[in-house]
Write a protein that holds these residues in place. Structure first.
Motif, mmCIF file in Angstrom:
data_model
loop_
_atom_site.group_PDB
_atom_site.id
_atom_site.type_symbol
_atom_site.label_atom_id
_atom_site.label_comp_id
_atom_site.label_asym_id
_atom_site.label_seq_id
_atom_site.Cartn_x
_atom_site.Cartn_y
_atom_site.Cartn_z
ATOM 1 N N GLY A 220 4.482 13.456 -1.556
ATOM 2 C CA GLY A 220 5.334 12.475 -0.888
ATOM 3 C C GLY A 220 4.525 11.253 -0.456
ATOM 4 O O GLY A 220 3.416 11.373 0.059
ATOM 5 N N SER A 221 5.125 10.086 -0.645
ATOM 6 C CA SER A 221 4.417 8.826 -0.388
ATOM 7 C C SER A 221 4.000 8.659 1.069
ATOM 8 O O SER A 221 2.973 8.047 1.362
ATOM 9 N N GLY A 222 4.798 9.203 1.989
ATOM 10 C CA GLY A 222 4.485 9.054 3.411
ATOM 11 C C GLY A 222 3.261 9.856 3.815
ATOM 12 O O GLY A 222 2.581 9.526 4.793
ATOM 13 N N GLY B 97 1.307 4.891 -2.464
ATOM 14 C CA GLY B 97 2.052 6.079 -2.041
ATOM 15 C C GLY B 97 3.033 6.594 -3.083
ATOM 16 O O GLY B 97 3.119 7.797 -3.311
ATOM 17 N N HIS B 98 3.803 5.684 -3.665
ATOM 18 C CA HIS B 98 4.917 6.114 -4.519
ATOM 19 C C HIS B 98 4.643 6.106 -6.017
ATOM 20 O O HIS B 98 5.045 7.022 -6.727
ATOM 21 N N VAL B 99 4.077 4.995 -6.500
ATOM 22 C CA VAL B 99 4.190 4.698 -7.937
ATOM 23 C C VAL B 99 3.468 5.687 -8.870
ATOM 24 O O VAL B 99 3.973 5.955 -9.958
ATOM 25 N N PHE C 278 0.844 -1.203 0.000
ATOM 26 C CA PHE C 278 0.000 0.000 0.000
ATOM 27 C C PHE C 278 0.879 1.252 0.000
ATOM 28 O O PHE C 278 0.686 2.169 -0.798
ATOM 29 N N HIS C 279 1.854 1.282 0.889
ATOM 30 C CA HIS C 279 2.767 2.435 0.897
ATOM 31 C C HIS C 279 3.507 2.531 -0.437
ATOM 32 O O HIS C 279 3.581 3.600 -1.044
ATOM 33 N N ASP C 280 4.055 1.414 -0.879
ATOM 34 C CA ASP C 280 4.922 1.451 -2.069
ATOM 35 C C ASP C 280 4.149 1.794 -3.346
ATOM 36 O O ASP C 280 4.626 2.587 -4.153
ATOM 37 N N VAL D 237 10.684 12.781 -1.902
ATOM 38 C CA VAL D 237 9.999 11.541 -2.310
ATOM 39 C C VAL D 237 9.046 11.038 -1.225
ATOM 40 O O VAL D 237 7.927 10.620 -1.514
ATOM 41 N N GLU D 238 9.487 11.079 0.025
ATOM 42 C CA GLU D 238 8.650 10.527 1.095
ATOM 43 C C GLU D 238 7.663 11.546 1.681
ATOM 44 O O GLU D 238 6.518 11.196 1.975
ATOM 45 N N PHE D 239 8.120 12.772 1.911
ATOM 46 C CA PHE D 239 7.249 13.734 2.595
ATOM 47 C C PHE D 239 7.194 15.102 1.901
ATOM 48 O O PHE D 239 7.036 16.131 2.552
HETATM 49 FE FE LIG Z 1 8.523 5.145 0.863
#
Ligand SMILES: [Fe+2]
Length: 250
Positions: free
Chosen positions: A183-185, A127-129, A122-124, A168-170
């Motif tokens: 950001g994915s986070g 959140g990211h893709v 779910f995160h990957d 990338v994350e936040f």
């Molecule tokens: Fe991440």
């Protein structure tokens, strides 16, 4: 998936056994997406939302990484590549440098909807893709991997890790006068996203100096994040960080 050239990351590449997911797991995915969607539609960057439909994410079924990668490849050449779990830094950077995003295939259980200590699918994916469909962001992420893959100094990598964390994350971006999340986070966490959108977190204009000086804290909600005005700004910050790293000034 173009994994033939991977060396240090090769032992971590797995196959996603899509047929093995249970109906309960698909239902947990649907619940996670359903909880986040109203917030995402309101607070996510437009590039994220565009990416969401480009990669064909389904709201009620877990993502099939092959199908996602097939939709990403003609856009940016990125692949969402299944891995067995946490990757050591050299393997992680090698994958980014070859546009393989290390993607976990396990999903959190219903008992831990809000928080998992380690990233799950779910995160990957959620959140990211989606952002990997955006050309400038896609180029930036590959470049980040390529630069980091060539660095062995732990202190320099830690600094570059802060750049990754606060983008990338936040990362947040200003769009039409509003703060939007990319950001994915933030995208994959109700609590983190809400913390920012209700104003509990200071937002400074992105400055590479300040980002590199701001330690990453993983055990509390953020008190400070940084907003860019475009993804070109993120890419340019990476180039500046690279110049500093190569001349021993990071
Ligand atoms: Fe991440």
């Amino acid at each position: 998936m173009k994994t033939a050239t991977l060396s240090v990351a090769a032992p971590y590449i797995i196959r996603q056994d899509y047929a093995a997911y249970t109906e309960e797991q698909h239902a947990v995915w649907a619940e996670l997406v359903g909880r986040m969607m109203p917030e995402i539609e309101q607070h996510a960057a437009r590039e994220y939302l565009e990416g969401f439909s480009i990669i064909g994410l389904q709201t009620d079924r877990l993502p099939d990484l092959k199908a996602i990668s097939a939709r990403l490849a003609p856009r940016t050449g990125w692949s969402s590549t299944p891995v067995s779990g946490f990757l050591p830094a050299p393997a992680f950077f090698e994958m980014l440098a070859s546009r393989n995003f290390p993607t976990t295939t396990w999903l959190r259980s219903r008992e831990s909807l809000e928080y998992t200590p380690a990233p799950d699918i779910f995160h990957d994916v959620f959140g990211h893709v989606p952002m990997h469909s955006h050309k400038v962001f896609a180029d930036f992420l590959e470049h980040y991997g390529r630069v980091c893959a060539g660095i062995s100094d732990a202190a320099v990598l830690e600094k570059l890790g802060r750049l990754f964390w606060y983008t990338v994350e936040f990362g947040v971006i200003r769009q039409d006068g509003e703060i939007k999340a990319y950001g994915s986070g933030l995208i994959s966490s109700h609590g983190e996203c809400r913390n920012v959108m209700v104003g509990n977190c200071a937002i400074h204009d992105f400055s590479l100096d300040e980002v590199l000086a701001t330690k990453v804290k993983v055990d509390e909600l953020h008190k400070l994040l940084f907003t860019v005005s475009s993804f070109d700004q993120v890419y340019e910050a990476m180039h500046e960080a690279e110049r500093r790293a190569m001349s021993g000034r990071l």
